[in-house]
Design a protein around this motif. Structure first.
Motif, PDB file in Angstrom:
ATOM      1  N   ARG A  93       0.824  -1.215   0.000  1.00  0.00           N
ATOM      2  CA  ARG A  93       0.000   0.000   0.000  1.00  0.00           C
ATOM      3  C   ARG A  93       0.857   1.264   0.000  1.00  0.00           C
ATOM      4  O   ARG A  93       0.548   2.231  -0.703  1.00  0.00           O
ATOM      5  CB  ARG A  93      -0.915   0.028   1.230  1.00  0.00           C
ATOM      6  N   ILE A  94       1.881   1.291   0.815  1.00  0.00           N
ATOM      7  CA  ILE A  94       2.612   2.540   1.021  1.00  0.00           C
ATOM      8  C   ILE A  94       3.837   2.667   0.111  1.00  0.00           C
ATOM      9  O   ILE A  94       4.550   3.664   0.189  1.00  0.00           O
ATOM     10  CB  ILE A  94       3.036   2.699   2.493  1.00  0.00           C
ATOM     11  N   HIS A  95       4.041   1.689  -0.746  1.00  0.00           N
ATOM     12  CA  HIS A  95       5.174   1.756  -1.673  1.00  0.00           C
ATOM     13  C   HIS A  95       5.107   3.043  -2.490  1.00  0.00           C
ATOM     14  O   HIS A  95       4.074   3.389  -3.062  1.00  0.00           O
ATOM     15  CB  HIS A  95       5.166   0.551  -2.618  1.00  0.00           C
ATOM     16  N   GLY A  96       6.211   3.760  -2.526  1.00  0.00           N
ATOM     17  CA  GLY A  96       6.261   5.013  -3.259  1.00  0.00           C
ATOM     18  C   GLY A  96       5.817   6.212  -2.458  1.00  0.00           C
ATOM     19  O   GLY A  96       6.008   7.353  -2.890  1.00  0.00           O
ATOM     20  N   ARG A  97       5.228   5.970  -1.294  1.00  0.00           N
ATOM     21  CA  ARG A  97       4.777   7.055  -0.423  1.00  0.00           C
ATOM     22  C   ARG A  97       5.797   7.372   0.670  1.00  0.00           C
ATOM     23  O   ARG A  97       5.821   8.491   1.189  1.00  0.00           O
ATOM     24  CB  ARG A  97       3.442   6.680   0.247  1.00  0.00           C
ATOM     25  N   VAL A  98       6.581   6.375   1.049  1.00  0.00           N
ATOM     26  CA  VAL A  98       7.568   6.568   2.107  1.00  0.00           C
ATOM     27  C   VAL A  98       8.957   6.264   1.570  1.00  0.00           C
ATOM     28  O   VAL A  98       9.112   5.630   0.522  1.00  0.00           O
ATOM     29  CB  VAL A  98       7.272   5.672   3.332  1.00  0.00           C
ATOM     30  N   ARG A  99       9.958   6.706   2.288  1.00  0.00           N
ATOM     31  CA  ARG A  99      11.340   6.468   1.884  1.00  0.00           C
ATOM     32  C   ARG A  99      11.798   5.078   2.331  1.00  0.00           C
ATOM     33  O   ARG A  99      11.486   4.648   3.435  1.00  0.00           O
ATOM     34  CB  ARG A  99      12.259   7.516   2.518  1.00  0.00           C
ATOM     35  N   ARG A 100      12.525   4.415   1.472  1.00  0.00           N
ATOM     36  CA  ARG A 100      13.231   3.196   1.870  1.00  0.00           C
ATOM     37  C   ARG A 100      14.542   3.665   2.496  1.00  0.00           C
ATOM     38  O   ARG A 100      15.496   3.995   1.799  1.00  0.00           O
ATOM     39  CB  ARG A 100      13.484   2.301   0.659  1.00  0.00           C
ATOM     40  N   THR A 101      14.582   3.724   3.795  1.00  0.00           N
ATOM     41  CA  THR A 101      15.712   4.343   4.472  1.00  0.00           C
ATOM     42  C   THR A 101      16.946   3.440   4.436  1.00  0.00           C
ATOM     43  O   THR A 101      16.829   2.213   4.464  1.00  0.00           O
ATOM     44  CB  THR A 101      15.361   4.691   5.926  1.00  0.00           C
ATOM     45  N   PRO A 102      18.130   4.034   4.381  1.00  0.00           N
ATOM     46  CA  PRO A 102      19.352   3.238   4.241  1.00  0.00           C
ATOM     47  C   PRO A 102      19.819   2.632   5.561  1.00  0.00           C
ATOM     48  O   PRO A 102      19.288   2.952   6.627  1.00  0.00           O
ATOM     49  CB  PRO A 102      20.370   4.281   3.752  1.00  0.00           C
ATOM     50  N   VAL A 103      20.817   1.760   5.452  1.00  0.00           N
ATOM     51  CA  VAL A 103      21.490   1.223   6.631  1.00  0.00           C
ATOM     52  C   VAL A 103      22.958   1.626   6.571  1.00  0.00           C
ATOM     53  O   VAL A 103      23.529   1.821   5.494  1.00  0.00           O
ATOM     54  CB  VAL A 103      21.373  -0.314   6.735  1.00  0.00           C
ATOM     55  N   LEU A 104      23.535   1.774   7.752  1.00  0.00           N
ATOM     56  CA  LEU A 104      24.946   2.092   7.896  1.00  0.00           C
ATOM     57  C   LEU A 104      25.577   0.992   8.738  1.00  0.00           C
ATOM     58  O   LEU A 104      25.069   0.663   9.822  1.00  0.00           O
ATOM     59  CB  LEU A 104      25.109   3.443   8.594  1.00  0.00           C
ATOM     60  N   PHE A 105      26.666   0.407   8.253  1.00  0.00           N
ATOM     61  CA  PHE A 105      27.354  -0.642   9.015  1.00  0.00           C
ATOM     62  C   PHE A 105      28.655  -0.106   9.574  1.00  0.00           C
ATOM     63  O   PHE A 105      29.477   0.472   8.852  1.00  0.00           O
ATOM     64  CB  PHE A 105      27.663  -1.847   8.129  1.00  0.00           C
ATOM     65  N   ASP A 106      28.840  -0.262  10.885  1.00  0.00           N
ATOM     66  CA  ASP A 106      30.089   0.139  11.519  1.00  0.00           C
ATOM     67  C   ASP A 106      30.217  -0.561  12.863  1.00  0.00           C
ATOM     68  O   ASP A 106      29.216  -0.780  13.561  1.00  0.00           O
ATOM     69  CB  ASP A 106      30.142   1.654  11.725  1.00  0.00           C
ATOM     70  N   ASP A 107      31.431  -0.909  13.206  1.00  0.00           N
ATOM     71  CA  ASP A 107      31.738  -1.490  14.518  1.00  0.00           C
ATOM     72  C   ASP A 107      30.875  -2.715  14.803  1.00  0.00           C
ATOM     73  O   ASP A 107      30.445  -2.950  15.938  1.00  0.00           O
ATOM     74  CB  ASP A 107      31.539  -0.427  15.604  1.00  0.00           C
ATOM     75  N   GLY A 108      30.611  -3.493  13.753  1.00  0.00           N
ATOM     76  CA  GLY A 108      29.873  -4.733  13.924  1.00  0.00           C
ATOM     77  C   GLY A 108      28.377  -4.597  14.051  1.00  0.00           C
ATOM     78  O   GLY A 108      27.678  -5.579  14.351  1.00  0.00           O
ATOM     79  N   VAL A 109      27.836  -3.395  13.805  1.00  0.00           N
ATOM     80  CA  VAL A 109      26.404  -3.127  13.980  1.00  0.00           C
ATOM     81  C   VAL A 109      25.848  -2.479  12.722  1.00  0.00           C
ATOM     82  O   VAL A 109      26.502  -1.638  12.100  1.00  0.00           O
ATOM     83  CB  VAL A 109      26.167  -2.191  15.184  1.00  0.00           C
ATOM     84  N   TRP A 110      24.631  -2.861  12.355  1.00  0.00           N
ATOM     85  CA  TRP A 110      23.903  -2.191  11.280  1.00  0.00           C
ATOM     86  C   TRP A 110      22.950  -1.176  11.897  1.00  0.00           C
ATOM     87  O   TRP A 110      22.133  -1.526  12.761  1.00  0.00           O
ATOM     88  CB  TRP A 110      23.108  -3.186  10.434  1.00  0.00           C
ATOM     89  N   PHE A 111      23.052   0.067  11.471  1.00  0.00           N
ATOM     90  CA  PHE A 111      22.132   1.105  11.913  1.00  0.00           C
ATOM     91  C   PHE A 111      21.091   1.329  10.824  1.00  0.00           C
ATOM     92  O   PHE A 111      21.454   1.632   9.677  1.00  0.00           O
ATOM     93  CB  PHE A 111      22.863   2.416  12.181  1.00  0.00           C
ATOM     94  N   LYS A 112      19.814   1.202  11.163  1.00  0.00           N
ATOM     95  CA  LYS A 112      18.735   1.508  10.225  1.00  0.00           C
ATOM     96  C   LYS A 112      18.367   2.973  10.428  1.00  0.00           C
ATOM     97  O   LYS A 112      17.874   3.367  11.490  1.00  0.00           O
ATOM     98  CB  LYS A 112      17.529   0.594  10.500  1.00  0.00           C
ATOM     99  N   LEU A 113      18.588   3.790   9.401  1.00  0.00           N
ATOM    100  CA  LEU A 113      18.480   5.238   9.531  1.00  0.00           C
ATOM    101  C   LEU A 113      17.056   5.730   9.266  1.00  0.00           C
ATOM    102  O   LEU A 113      16.798   6.535   8.368  1.00  0.00           O
ATOM    103  CB  LEU A 113      19.478   5.913   8.589  1.00  0.00           C
ATOM    104  N   GLU A 114      16.149   5.273  10.085  1.00  0.00           N
ATOM    105  CA  GLU A 114      14.738   5.624   9.895  1.00  0.00           C
ATOM    106  C   GLU A 114      14.435   7.051  10.338  1.00  0.00           C
ATOM    107  O   GLU A 114      13.370   7.586  10.027  1.00  0.00           O
ATOM    108  CB  GLU A 114      13.847   4.634  10.649  1.00  0.00           C
ATOM    109  N   HIS A 115      15.370   7.669  11.013  1.00  0.00           N
ATOM    110  CA  HIS A 115      15.178   9.079  11.372  1.00  0.00           C
ATOM    111  C   HIS A 115      15.209   9.977  10.134  1.00  0.00           C
ATOM    112  O   HIS A 115      14.868  11.163  10.219  1.00  0.00           O
ATOM    113  CB  HIS A 115      16.238   9.528  12.385  1.00  0.00           C
ATOM    114  N   LEU A 116      15.586   9.400   8.989  1.00  0.00           N
ATOM    115  CA  LEU A 116      15.570  10.142   7.727  1.00  0.00           C
ATOM    116  C   LEU A 116      14.227  10.040   7.003  1.00  0.00           C
ATOM    117  O   LEU A 116      14.092  10.538   5.883  1.00  0.00           O
ATOM    118  CB  LEU A 116      16.685   9.620   6.802  1.00  0.00           C
ATOM    119  N   GLN A 117      13.257   9.404   7.638  1.00  0.00           N
ATOM    120  CA  GLN A 117      11.932   9.250   7.047  1.00  0.00           C
ATOM    121  C   GLN A 117      11.203  10.593   7.007  1.00  0.00           C
ATOM    122  O   GLN A 117      11.578  11.544   7.703  1.00  0.00           O
ATOM    123  CB  GLN A 117      11.120   8.235   7.876  1.00  0.00           C
TER     124      GLN A 117
END
Length: 314
Positions: free
Chosen positions: A13-37
């Motif tokens: 339903r929401i495809h194209g309406r919201v951002r597919r937010t990126p991930v950042l990998f560092d220090d053994g952890v993946w950060f999901k950057l949903e604050h960029l939504q």
């Protein structure tokens, strides 16, 4: 109750309406950057899903109760569809967030001193006017929309084991836990001063908790949602608690190390790793959800999370 299939339908339903937010990998952890939504938090996903799933709306449009991220998300989604939005907020809501609601075209109603007062007024308005009520966290469509983050993470991180998620009312945890059920585990992280999930799991049902602390503006629900409790118990979601000092340190670290500006609630999940409240097993593949960015940049490097003291002009 929601399931993986509910989240998959929400994603369509929401495809194209919201951002597919990126991930950042560092220090053994993946950060999901949903604050960029859109509007600076994950809540745009649930707002779009709720409105689209409802179909035709009355002339009264949509209504919500929130002086924060949920209200901003509903106002934004309503503007995108060209429908009216009315948001009820307590008189204590931050002026900057009220101004953002106005800027998004929402009609803002100041009611009472507490969220509960605004909530009751919003529910009454929906009943009287026929407006579509958008709950901040405890509606199936809202939870399923938030859960689309989980589907994205499964595609972005191969062999993902664990997702650390901040918890307030639990809509985010409910959606993600349903999305990744059987494929990854979700750990709810919440301030020690607002233990909605932790207390519910201990009591065997959602219970009222006191609300205070650094992240109360975004994680300040006084009771875990019924949907979140049902999904958490079904999926075996875990719970860890962190102190305000750990949250403040996580915010400062995200800014100092990565130049990521997040609000206190958005840093709460990362605080579990930094403080040792959650210790991954050897080889465990962990993602941390950074869920919100509606913050005052002046507070990013302050240990307390409060604005630093003013300096004498030179």
């Amino acid at each position: 109750m929601i399931s993986t299939s509910d989240v998959e339908r929400a994603a369509a339903r929401i495809h194209g309406r919201v951002r597919r937010t990126p991930v950042l990998f560092d220090d053994g952890v993946w950060f999901k950057l949903e604050h960029l939504q859109h509007t600076g938090s994950f809540k745009a996903r649930g707002a779009f899903n709720r409105i689209i799933a409802a179909g035709a709306l009355s002339a009264a449009g949509v209504v919500a109760a929130s002086g924060g991220n949920a209200g901003l998300a509903v106002a934004y989604a309503a503007r995108e569809f060209g429908v009216a939005a009315r948001v009820f907020v307590p008189a204590t809501a931050p002026a900057v967030k009220v101004a953002k609601l106005h800027a998004l075209g929402a009609a803002v109603e100041l009611v009472g001193e507490k969220y509960a007062d605004a909530y009751d007024a919003a529910v009454k308005h929906a009943a009287d006017s026929g407006a579509l009520f958008c709950h901040a966290y405890d509606q199936p469509e809202i939870c399923a929309g938030q859960g689309t983050i989980g589907l994205e993470l499964l595609e972005q991180v191969d062999g993902l084991d664990t997702i650390l998620v901040a918890v307030g009312g639990g809509g985010l945890l409910a959606g993600i836990a349903a999305a990744v059920e059987g494929r990854a585990r979700v750990i709810g992280v919440e301030p020690r001063t607002i233990p909605t999930l932790h207390s519910a799991l201990d009591a065997g049902e959602p219970v009222q908790v006191a609300v205070s602390g650094l992240a109360a503006d975004s994680l300040g629900a006084s009771r875990l949602g019924d949907i979140a409790f049902a999904v958490a118990t079904r999926t075996g979601a875990g719970s860890v608690l962190v102190d305000d000092a750990a949250i403040a340190e996580a915010r400062a670290t995200l800014w100092d190390r990565y130049r990521l500006a997040v609000e206190a609630g958005g840093a709460t999940a990362y605080a579990a790793l930094l403080s040792g409240a959650y210790v991954p097993a050897p080889g465990e593949r962990v993602a941390v959800l950074l869920c919100g960015a509606n913050t005052d940049p002046a507070t990013l490097t302050s240990p307390s999370g409060a604005p630093p003291a003013a300096r004498t002009p030179r």
